[in-house]
Design an enzyme around this catalytic site. Structure first.
Site, PDB file in Angstrom:
ATOM      1  N   LYS A 133       0.826  -1.190   0.000  1.00  0.00           N
ATOM      2  CA  LYS A 133       0.000   0.000   0.000  1.00  0.00           C
ATOM      3  C   LYS A 133       0.866   1.247   0.000  1.00  0.00           C
ATOM      4  CE  LYS A 133      -3.050  -2.619   3.002  1.00  0.00           C
ATOM      5  NZ  LYS A 133      -3.332  -2.861   4.442  1.00  0.00           N
TER       6      LYS A 133
ATOM      7  N   GLU B 269       7.395   2.395  -6.232  1.00  0.00           N
ATOM      8  CA  GLU B 269       7.571   1.855  -4.880  1.00  0.00           C
ATOM      9  C   GLU B 269       7.745   2.989  -3.879  1.00  0.00           C
ATOM     10  OE1 GLU B 269       7.157  -0.072  -2.648  1.00  0.00           O
ATOM     11  OE2 GLU B 269       8.424  -1.841  -2.692  1.00  0.00           O
ATOM     12  N   ASP B 270       7.461   2.709  -2.626  1.00  0.00           N
ATOM     13  CA  ASP B 270       7.623   3.752  -1.607  1.00  0.00           C
ATOM     14  C   ASP B 270       9.083   3.918  -1.202  1.00  0.00           C
ATOM     15  OD1 ASP B 270       7.705   1.268  -0.329  1.00  0.00           O
ATOM     16  OD2 ASP B 270       6.239   1.779   1.222  1.00  0.00           O
TER      17      ASP B 270
ATOM     18  N   ASP C 201      14.869  -0.503   0.553  1.00  0.00           N
ATOM     19  CA  ASP C 201      15.670  -0.684   1.765  1.00  0.00           C
ATOM     20  C   ASP C 201      16.701  -1.785   1.501  1.00  0.00           C
ATOM     21  OD1 ASP C 201      16.581  -0.788   4.368  1.00  0.00           O
ATOM     22  OD2 ASP C 201      14.783  -1.703   5.189  1.00  0.00           O
TER      23      ASP C 201
ATOM     24  N   LYS D  47      17.005   4.043   0.722  1.00  0.00           N
ATOM     25  CA  LYS D  47      17.772   3.946   1.970  1.00  0.00           C
ATOM     26  C   LYS D  47      18.992   3.059   1.700  1.00  0.00           C
ATOM     27  CE  LYS D  47      15.173   2.903   5.736  1.00  0.00           C
ATOM     28  NZ  LYS D  47      14.593   1.931   6.715  1.00  0.00           N
TER      29      LYS D  47
ATOM     30  N   PHE E 112      13.791   4.289  10.557  1.00  0.00           N
ATOM     31  CA  PHE E 112      12.515   3.748  10.109  1.00  0.00           C
ATOM     32  C   PHE E 112      11.587   4.902   9.739  1.00  0.00           C
ATOM     33  CE2 PHE E 112       8.494   1.621   9.913  1.00  0.00           C
ATOM     34  CZ  PHE E 112       8.854   0.463   9.240  1.00  0.00           C
TER      35      PHE E 112
ATOM     36  N   ASP F  51       4.189   3.073   6.385  1.00  0.00           N
ATOM     37  CA  ASP F  51       3.524   2.789   7.654  1.00  0.00           C
ATOM     38  C   ASP F  51       4.467   2.211   8.694  1.00  0.00           C
ATOM     39  OD1 ASP F  51       3.828   0.203   6.295  1.00  0.00           O
ATOM     40  OD2 ASP F  51       2.621  -0.575   7.968  1.00  0.00           O
TER      41      ASP F  51
ATOM     42  N   ARG G  57       0.272   6.169   7.418  1.00  0.00           N
ATOM     43  CA  ARG G  57       0.309   6.279   5.954  1.00  0.00           C
ATOM     44  C   ARG G  57      -0.288   7.597   5.474  1.00  0.00           C
ATOM     45  NH1 ARG G  57       1.662   1.235   3.852  1.00  0.00           N
ATOM     46  NH2 ARG G  57       0.797  -0.586   4.895  1.00  0.00           N
TER      47      ARG G  57
HETATM   48  P1  IMP Z   1      13.143  -4.086   1.007  1.00  0.00           P
HETATM   49  O1  IMP Z   1      12.632  -5.332   0.337  1.00  0.00           O
HETATM   50  O2  IMP Z   1      13.943  -4.389   2.232  1.00  0.00           O
HETATM   51  O3  IMP Z   1      13.862  -3.155   0.058  1.00  0.00           O
HETATM   52  O4  IMP Z   1      11.906  -3.342   1.594  1.00  0.00           O
HETATM   53  C1  IMP Z   1      10.934  -2.868   0.811  1.00  0.00           C
HETATM   54  C2  IMP Z   1       9.648  -2.641   1.586  1.00  0.00           C
HETATM   55  O5  IMP Z   1       9.811  -2.651   2.999  1.00  0.00           O
HETATM   56  C3  IMP Z   1       9.149  -1.273   1.238  1.00  0.00           C
HETATM   57  O6  IMP Z   1       8.328  -1.334   0.110  1.00  0.00           O
HETATM   58  C4  IMP Z   1       8.385  -0.882   2.470  1.00  0.00           C
HETATM   59  O7  IMP Z   1       7.065  -1.328   2.383  1.00  0.00           O
HETATM   60  C5  IMP Z   1       9.093  -1.593   3.578  1.00  0.00           C
HETATM   61  N1  IMP Z   1      10.050  -0.681   4.270  1.00  0.00           N
HETATM   62  C6  IMP Z   1      11.396  -0.666   4.174  1.00  0.00           C
HETATM   63  N2  IMP Z   1      11.939   0.311   4.915  1.00  0.00           N
HETATM   64  C7  IMP Z   1      10.893   0.943   5.483  1.00  0.00           C
HETATM   65  C8  IMP Z   1      10.796   2.079   6.370  1.00  0.00           C
HETATM   66  O8  IMP Z   1      11.786   2.714   6.779  1.00  0.00           O
HETATM   67  N3  IMP Z   1       9.541   2.434   6.729  1.00  0.00           N
HETATM   68  C9  IMP Z   1       8.428   1.793   6.299  1.00  0.00           C
HETATM   69  N4  IMP Z   1       8.465   0.742   5.475  1.00  0.00           N
HETATM   70  C10 IMP Z   1       9.691   0.318   5.075  1.00  0.00           C
HETATM   71 MG    MG Z   2       6.237  -1.314   0.069  1.00  0.00          MG
END
Ligand code: IMP
Ligand code: MG
Length: 184
Positions: free
Chosen positions: A43, A99-100, A103, A131, A152, A159, A165
């Site tokens: 979301k 994408e938001d 990470d 990030k 975070f 969220d 959100r």
């Molecule tokens: P990744 O697969 O570790 O790159 O994470 C991707 C997903 O984790 C993102 O689409 C977010 O939904 C969630 N996420 C990663 N870091 C954060 C954060 O700092 N705050 C909120 N959601 C996060």
């Molecule tokens: Mg996400």
């Protein structure tokens, strides 16, 4: 974590809107005279998806997917699961994943491969936030709004435990130490 609090404003709505317009110009240059399909990742990407799509002067279609790699904690499980698949056949299409935040990179690496397997013509990634310190796997980010440090982040779609959100700006969570105590 109970009684978590949020920090001060990191990125304002105005800054995000300006950046979305800049990125839309970049996308228009890259896809001049072509159609694109924006795939928003639910979301977290909802607000950023709207900003990007309304700025694009191209033939645009949209779709959404929901994937999960996070529980309600602030650390990734490293496992990506498709919760809602595409409605559209993306074979031969120019796909831009919206994408938001990137990470660890796990989610986007998985999604990029997923779209390539389905024979998309091109696959690009457009994220509101990056990030880089969280990265565990290499993933090429084509369009990135802002780089954030290793906190975070919440707000503007992002969220913590499904909350925050709706905040019209990007901020971060404070008091993360409480959670580690609770998980022990
Ligand atoms: P990744 O697969 O570790 O790159 O994470 C991707 C997903 O984790 C993102 O689409 C977010 O939904 C969630 N996420 C990663 N870091 C954060 C954060 O700092 N705050 C909120 N959601 C996060
Ligand atoms: Mg996400």
């Amino acid at each position: 974590m109970r009684n978590e609090t949020i920090g001060s404003v990191m990125i304002t709505q105005e800054q995000i809107n300006d950046r979305a317009a800049e990125i839309a110009r970049q996308i228009e240059r890259d896809f001049q005279g072509q159609e694109v399909i924006l795939v928003g990742i639910l979301k977290g990407a909802v607000m950023w998806m709207v900003d990007i799509m309304k700025n694009l002067k191209l033939d645009v279609r949209i779709d959404f997917m929901a994937v999960s790699s996070y529980g309600s904690s602030t650390k990734s499980s490293g496992i990506v699961k498709i919760v809602k698949d595409l409605d559209t056949d993306i074979k031969g299409q120019n796909v831009i994943i919206v994408e938001d935040i990137v990470d660890s990179g796990t989610t986007l690496k998985y999604l990029r491969q997923y779209f390539e397997n389905r024979k998309a013509r091109t696959v690009k990634i457009c994220t509101l936030l990056d990030k880089p310190e969280g990265r565990k796997t290499d993933v090429e980010v084509d369009y990135s709004g802002f780089t954030v440090d290793d906190r975070f982040i919440v707000g503007y779609g992002l969220d913590y435990d499904q909350k925050y959100r709706n905040l019209p700006y990007v901020t971060y969570l404070e008091a993360a130490a409480d959670e580690q105590t609770e998980n022990r």
